[in-house]
Design a protein around this motif. Structure first.
Motif, short mmCIF file in Angstrom:
data_model
loop_
_atom_site.label_atom_id
_atom_site.label_comp_id
_atom_site.label_asym_id
_atom_site.label_seq_id
_atom_site.Cartn_x
_atom_site.Cartn_y
_atom_site.Cartn_z
N GLY A 1 0.82 -1.21 0.00
CA GLY A 1 0.00 0.00 0.00
C GLY A 1 0.86 1.26 0.00
N GLY A 2 1.98 1.21 -0.70
CA GLY A 2 2.85 2.38 -0.78
C GLY A 2 3.78 2.53 0.42
N LEU A 3 3.65 1.63 1.42
CA LEU A 3 4.50 1.73 2.61
C LEU A 3 5.54 0.62 2.61
CD1 LEU A 3 1.77 2.38 5.33
CD2 LEU A 3 3.14 4.04 4.07
N GLY A 4 6.68 0.92 3.22
CA GLY A 4 7.71 -0.10 3.33
C GLY A 4 8.99 0.34 2.65
N ASN A 5 9.71 -0.64 2.07
CA ASN A 5 11.07 -0.38 1.58
C ASN A 5 11.91 0.29 2.66
OD1 ASN A 5 10.48 -1.57 -0.83
ND2 ASN A 5 10.69 0.29 -2.06
N THR A 6 11.77 -0.22 3.87
CA THR A 6 12.51 0.34 5.01
C THR A 6 14.00 0.09 4.81
OG1 THR A 6 10.62 -0.26 6.36
CG2 THR A 6 12.66 0.30 7.52
N MET A 7 14.80 1.14 4.98
CA MET A 7 16.23 1.01 4.73
C MET A 7 17.10 1.53 5.88
SD MET A 7 16.94 -0.69 2.03
CE MET A 7 18.47 -0.20 1.21
N GLY A 8 16.51 1.64 7.08
CA GLY A 8 17.33 2.06 8.20
C GLY A 8 16.66 1.73 9.50
N ALA A 9 17.45 1.28 10.47
CA ALA A 9 16.93 1.01 11.81
C ALA A 9 17.99 1.43 12.82
CB ALA A 9 16.59 -0.47 11.96
N LEU A 10 17.77 2.61 13.42
CA LEU A 10 18.68 3.12 14.43
C LEU A 10 17.88 3.27 15.72
CD1 LEU A 10 19.80 4.32 11.60
CD2 LEU A 10 20.99 5.97 13.05
N TYR A 11 18.07 2.32 16.63
CA TYR A 11 17.29 2.43 17.85
C TYR A 11 17.86 3.51 18.76
CZ TYR A 11 20.74 -0.70 20.14
OH TYR A 11 21.89 -1.26 20.64
N TRP A 12 16.99 3.97 19.63
CA TRP A 12 17.37 4.93 20.65
C TRP A 12 17.62 4.17 21.92
CZ3 TRP A 12 18.68 9.90 20.39
CH2 TRP A 12 18.89 10.54 21.62
N GLN A 13 18.77 4.11 22.47
CA GLN A 13 19.98 4.86 22.29
C GLN A 13 21.13 3.95 22.59
OE1 GLN A 13 18.54 6.96 25.77
NE2 GLN A 13 20.57 7.04 26.66
N LEU A 14 22.31 4.25 22.12
CA LEU A 14 23.45 3.36 22.36
C LEU A 14 23.93 3.40 23.81
CD1 LEU A 14 25.63 1.50 20.92
CD2 LEU A 14 27.11 3.51 21.10
N ASN A 15 24.24 4.60 24.28
CA ASN A 15 25.04 4.72 25.51
C ASN A 15 24.33 5.56 26.56
OD1 ASN A 15 25.39 6.87 23.62
ND2 ASN A 15 27.12 7.62 24.79
N ASP A 16 24.91 5.59 27.74
CA ASP A 16 24.33 6.33 28.86
C ASP A 16 25.27 7.42 29.34
OD1 ASP A 16 21.75 5.58 29.47
OD2 ASP A 16 22.35 3.86 30.69
N ILE A 17 24.65 8.48 29.91
CA ILE A 17 25.45 9.58 30.44
C ILE A 17 25.74 9.38 31.93
CG2 ILE A 17 23.51 11.10 31.06
CD1 ILE A 17 25.16 13.42 29.77
N TRP A 18 24.87 8.64 32.62
CA TRP A 18 25.08 8.32 34.04
C TRP A 18 24.35 7.01 34.35
CZ3 TRP A 18 22.10 11.52 38.28
CH2 TRP A 18 20.74 11.59 37.98
N GLN A 19 24.38 6.65 35.63
CA GLN A 19 23.81 5.37 36.05
C GLN A 19 22.33 5.57 36.35
OE1 GLN A 19 26.10 7.19 37.67
NE2 GLN A 19 27.99 6.05 37.96
N ALA A 20 21.49 5.25 35.40
CA ALA A 20 20.06 5.52 35.55
C ALA A 20 19.29 4.70 34.52
CB ALA A 20 19.78 7.01 35.33
N PRO A 21 17.96 4.56 34.75
CA PRO A 21 17.17 3.89 33.72
C PRO A 21 17.16 4.74 32.45
CG PRO A 21 15.74 4.96 35.33
CD PRO A 21 17.14 5.06 35.86
N SER A 22 17.24 4.09 31.30
CA SER A 22 17.20 4.83 30.04
C SER A 22 16.96 3.83 28.92
CB SER A 22 18.51 5.57 29.79
OG SER A 22 19.43 4.69 29.18
N TRP A 23 16.94 4.34 27.71
CA TRP A 23 16.71 3.54 26.51
C TRP A 23 18.00 2.88 26.01
CZ3 TRP A 23 14.59 8.02 28.05
CH2 TRP A 23 13.20 8.21 27.96
N SER A 24 19.11 3.04 26.72
CA SER A 24 20.41 2.62 26.19
C SER A 24 20.54 1.10 26.11
CB SER A 24 21.53 3.14 27.09
OG SER A 24 21.61 2.35 28.26
#
Ligand SMILES: *[C@@H]1O[C@H](CO)[C@@H](O)[C@H](O)[C@H]1NC(C)=O
Ligand SMILES: *[C@@H]1O[C@H](CO)[C@@H](O)[C@H](O)[C@H]1NC(C)=O
Ligand SMILES: *[C@@H]1O[C@H](CO)[C@@H](O)[C@H](O)[C@H]1NC(C)=O
Ligand SMILES: *[C@@H]1O[C@H](CO)[C@@H](O)[C@H](O)[C@H]1NC(C)=O
Ligand SMILES: *[C@@H]1O[C@H](CO)[C@@H](O)[C@H](O)[C@H]1NC(C)=O
Ligand SMILES: *[C@@H]1O[C@H](CO)[C@@H](O)[C@H](O)[C@H]1NC(C)=O
Length: 889
Positions: A652-675
């Motif tokens: 339906g015109g959607l797709g051909n996905t060509m990138g997947a960069l999740y949030w996030q690689l690293n952490d700035i301090w010791q805490a819950p995060s998406w890293s």
């Protein structure tokens, strides 16, 4: 005019190095080292390292604790509210003072300061992202020169600037209260996350975060040398565009030679150097008989570099300068063209002519105090990214333009960089002095970074198009034109204009997420920048079941998506005490900077898992930390696999996905995060799983709405393969397959995702004889005709583990031994064990697999220790957890 004498070069240009030889000695005097530091009323007066920052200096003298300990971010707010002065005293040589020009160069001043030399004001600073150069020759004495850098509190400055901007508001005024941060960060050119973020603390301190030095010369100075590879498709030939930024005191005639010895290419020509700072562009054609080896991203080939030598001589042969630089050859294109008859444009990168699926993550500052981001910290994180099969990182626009060492390492590792300019999640002012400061910042950063092959694109801001389009800040309709005008003025008329002029070699996007070319067509702010038919998207949903791929947008390019988790106890321990070790503690609430984040994690986990219920508080806590990591890993795996299997499909015109960069690689301090990597470098479960879900060849399974199991073979390889899927049915109670079914061999072209297996789940269960969705699960892999496995094994759950029948209490045993490769752990289990997790406590290092589904009675896992350790010490530290542990009383 013939110029004799010396010619001096910057020492700190990432790719540029100076050759020292007869007659060409850079006359540079570093002023780095131990300075003095004091606050407004001099109640603190201490020695402080430069480069460095106020917080680090105070901590090193024992005047404050670790700023990251417990609630110290609140306790130490006074440090950022005070004004601090850095001071040093130095002597200069007669030789240096005899030069016609002496410059004081400060490479990083964070942020608002006045600079005083021997009592005279030499200049002011207001932007941490640029260097400052002040002529100081007339002020220098032989002895006892005193240099002062007097900082004004960043918080005070931001408020002053906001108050001076009376005509209309520049939202947001303040961060959400859950972030415990400071207000008006958008009025100061400082890391936007330093006033707090949803994963980080507020430490907007003062710093001389890069070096300070004097540079002296008589006639000329090479400020920057940059090289851009150019490819001519018609003749299939390479050339190099060499840009030199030269600062001259008087007109100078020079004979310039450019030499690429390894590629048998050389050119010489005369140049008229004008007084003042100016750019000189030369082109060097690469010898047609040379074999140019390209720079390839991680996983696709080598990262070949060549040496470029630049020499300038006066007409009578006196050497004026010699410099060399690493150069690389690669092409980069961002392709946005119609995909079908339905509306929408493709959005993908072509590297060296080859369409490439970008796999990776988003990079945030690795510490609140940049002086603590050592080359070791950087390379450890970047190696971790490359080792997890990533080929790209996005340097996110709310932090800092990273150090040279970061981009050098990315060049070497084949990690591509999507480089944001440092504007994030806000509107920004457009007063003349603000724009002037930004222009210099952009100019300097583009020159500094444009020779790096790893940098594949520029993006002017993070989420500001979306903020304006979807009205995050409740701007009244009649005021919208003002903000739209400001938006275009800042990012298009200034940032983009400078980038196009100084580096036309790379794609440029005005924002992320954006609809790209479609946004431009709509006046740079699209009505819906999240439209999956155009550009990139950021997508977060914490409430939808993350195991259901239907919850995710079928986007062209996913540049942000993710889920939070908690770091492990060994990471939290140095900044907490025993009473903090519960998700309901004040500490756990304090470290969580995302509204309802802890509740969201448990709620998402509870969709598929029983929540920990141990009566022992510490076990309960460690199980909770573990379960948040299981949840995060499985959610991001499911979403990433959906994106990867969508690369060849247009529905339906959607797709051909060509990138997947999740949030996030690293952490700035010791805490819950998406890293996926904890502060300190320990891999979370997500990072171990990423190594698999980013593998070059990957089997991905999902069910359609009728309960049919489909398995796609995803391949990022250049060559074509023929693969079949091998699917096995297991019961939860026994690690031996009940039933195995193989598909036919299917052609899998390089760079595609192809269905290779399609079979109703009910038929698989029936084939196994005594299975139900609750008692059984599926494991699968891809193999070639000869039976060789390609890519990692994978699995598909037919029910939530909380509903699984026969998931036995754990009986995994672990024995540690040493072999010639290092430490190895022999695991034994009598049942299937999901999410087996080995934790070596505070012994740094990496397992060769972790967080896996144990489907065999025995499995051996190797550990590569980051410091010397013994079998005894390691055995004592090692904890093995699997999901079943949470279910036993
Ligand atoms: C000096 O400044 C510090 C830090 O702002 C403050 O705690 C202290 O009370 C001040 N001392 C005097 C004597 O004003
Ligand atoms: C810091 O300097 C500003 C501007 O001079 C002044 O208003 C403020 O009171 C000073 N802060 C302290 C703690 O002295
Ligand atoms: C190109 O390389 C050849 C050797 O293969 C050399 O003879 C020739 O001079 C080179 N041409 C240039 C323009 O440097
Ligand atoms: C699911 O079954 C329905 C009814 O038989 C059918 O219309 C539909 O196309 C099927 N869906 C898929 C994805 O095969
Ligand atoms: C598993 O390991 C144990 C102990 O090393 C060994 O006795 C046993 O034979 C192994 N089992 C299998 C199935 O390899
Ligand atoms: C934890 O859950 C298990 C399984 O539901 C149950 O048997 C056990 O009694 C519970 N333990 C506690 C302490 O509530």
């Amino acid at each position: 005019m013939i110029v004799r004498g010396f010619f001096f070069l910057f020492l700190s240009l990432g790719l540029l190095e100076v050759l020292s030889h007869d007659g060409i000695v850079p006359l540079v005097q570093s002023l780095d080292g131990e300075w003095n530091l004091w606050n407004s009323n001099k109640s603190f007066f201490l020695p402080a390292q430069v480069p460095g920052c106020v917080h680090t200096a105070l901590q090193q003298r024992g005047l404050i604790q670790d700023p990251y300990f417990r609630f110290n971010d609140l306790l130490y707010e006074w440090i950022s509210l005070d004004n601090w002065t850095y001071a040093t005293t130095f002597a200069v040589s007669k030789e240096l003072r005899s030069k016609r020009q002496v410059l004081l160069i400060l490479d990083g001043v964070d942020t608002v300061a006045s600079v005083w030399l021997n009592g005279a004001l030499v200049g002011r600073t207001d932007n941490m992202f640029r260097s400052y150069v002040f002529p100081v020759r007339e002020l220098l004495k032989a002895e006892e020169n005193t240099l002062l850098v007097r900082f004004l509190s960043s918080i005070v400055y931001a408020t002053q600037r906001r108050n001076a901007h009376a005509a209309y508001a520049i939202p947001p005024e303040c961060p959400p209260s859950v972030q415990k941060g400071q207000c008006h960060v958008n009025f100061i050119r400082k890391a936007q996350s330093s006033f707090s973020w949803d994963w980080g603390p507020s430490f907007p301190g003062a710093a001389l975060w890069k070096g300070v030095r004097l540079e002296a010369f008589d006639s000329l100075r090479l400020v920057h040398l940059a090289a851009l590879p150019l490819y001519d498709v018609g003749s299939s030939s390479w050339s190099l565009q060499v840009d030199a930024l030269v600062d001259a005191l008087q007109p100078t005639l020079a004979q310039i030679t450019l030499d690429l010895p390894e590629l048998l290419s050389r050119v010489a020509f005369p140049a008229n150097i004008r007084p003042g700072a100016a750019k000189y562009t030369f082109t060097l054609s690469v010898n047609a008989s040379a074999d140019v080896r390209l720079w390839w991203p991680n996983g696709l080939g080598e990262q070949t570099s060549y040496r470029l030598l630049l020499t300038a001589r006066s007409p009578d042969g006196v050497a004026l300068l010699q410099a060399h630089s690493k150069v690389y050859f690669r092409r980069i294109e961002l392709v946005q063209e119609p995909v079908s008859s339905s509306p929408g444009l493709s959005f993908y990168f072509r590297i060296n002519g080859k369409p490439l699926f970008l796999k990776g993550s988003n990079w945030i500052p690795a510490h609140s105090f940049q002086d603590q981001v050592t080359p070791h910290v950087l390379t450890d994180l970047l190696r971790s990214a490359a080792d997890a099969n990533m080929n790209v990182l996005r340097v996110w626009g709310g932090g800092v333009y990273e150090q040279d060492a970061f981009y050098d390492a990315c060049d070497d590792l084949g990690l591509m960089v999507w480089q944001d300019f440092m504007f994030a999640c806000a509107m920004y002012p457009t007063e003349d002095d603000f724009i002037r400061s930004v222009r210099e910042e952009v100019y300097q950063q583009v020159w500094r970074l444009k020779s790096h092959p790893s940098v594949i694109m520029w993006s002017a801001n993070n989420e500001n198009e979306a903020a304006l389009a979807t009205d995050w800040f409740h701007i009244p309709d009649r005021q919208r034109p003002v903000y739209l005008k400001d938006y275009v003025a800042l990012y298009v008329d200034n940032v983009m204009a400078i980038v196009k002029q100084e580096d036309p070699s790379r794609p440029f996007l005005v924002s992320s997420p954006t609809n790209g070319a479609e946004s431009e067509r709509e006046g740079y702010v699209a009505s819906d920048p999240y439209d999956p038919r155009y550009g990139d998207t950021h997508f977060y949903s914490y409430s939808a079941d993350c195991w259901d791929w239907r919850a995710f947008p079928r986007t062209r390019f996913a540049s942000e998506y993710g889920f939070q988790s908690w770091p492990s106890l060994s990471t939290l321990r140095p900044v907490s005490v025993a009473e903090d070790w519960s998700l309901s503690s004040r500490f756990a609430g304090h470290r969580q900077h995302h509204q309802d984040g802890n509740e969201q994690m448990l709620k998402q986990a509870s969709v598929h898992f029983r929540l920990p219920n141990s009566s022992d508080p510490l076990t309960h806590f460690t199980h909770t930390l573990y379960l948040t990591q299981v949840m995060q890993a499985q959610c991001v795996k499911t979403q990433t696999e959906f994106y990867r299997r969508s690369r060849s499909e247009l529905i339906g015109g959607l797709g051909n996905t060509m990138g997947a960069l999740y949030w996030q690689l690293n952490d700035i301090w010791q805490a819950p995060s998406w890293s996926s990597i904890e502060f300190g470098g320990k891999w979370k479960m997500l990072h171990y799983l990423a190594a698999d879900f980013f593998a070059d060849v990957l089997p991905v399974a999902f069910e359609d709405e009728n309960g049919t199991l489909l398995i796609y073979a995803v391949s990022d390889l250049s060559q074509d393969l023929k693969l079949r899927a091998v699917v096995s049915v297991y019961t939860w109670s026994t690690p031996d397959p009940l039933f195995t079914k193989k598909s036919d061999l299917v052609a899998v072209p390089g760079g595609s995702a192809v269905p290779v297996f399609k079979w109703p789940v009910a038929a698989l269960l029936a084939g196994s004889g005594r299975c139900s969705r609750r008692s059984c699960l599926l494991a699968f892999r891809l193999e070639e005709g000869g039976g060789d496995q390609r890519g990692p094994a994978n699995h598909h759950f037919l029910c939530s583990p909380k509903d699984a029948l026969g998931l036995k209490p754990p009986d995994i045993t672990a024995k540690v031994r040493q072999d010639e490769t290092g430490l190895v752990v022999d695991l034994q289990s009598s049942a299937v064990a999901p999410f087996v997790w080995l934790d070596a406590g505070d012994i740094p290092g990496r397992f060769d697999a972790n967080g896996f589904l144990m489907l065999s009675r025995n499995r051996t896992v190797a550990f590569r220790a980051g410091k010397p350790t013994s079998v005894t010490e390691f055995s004592r530290a090692l904890r093995v957890t699997s999901l079943s542990d949470l279910y036993s009383p």
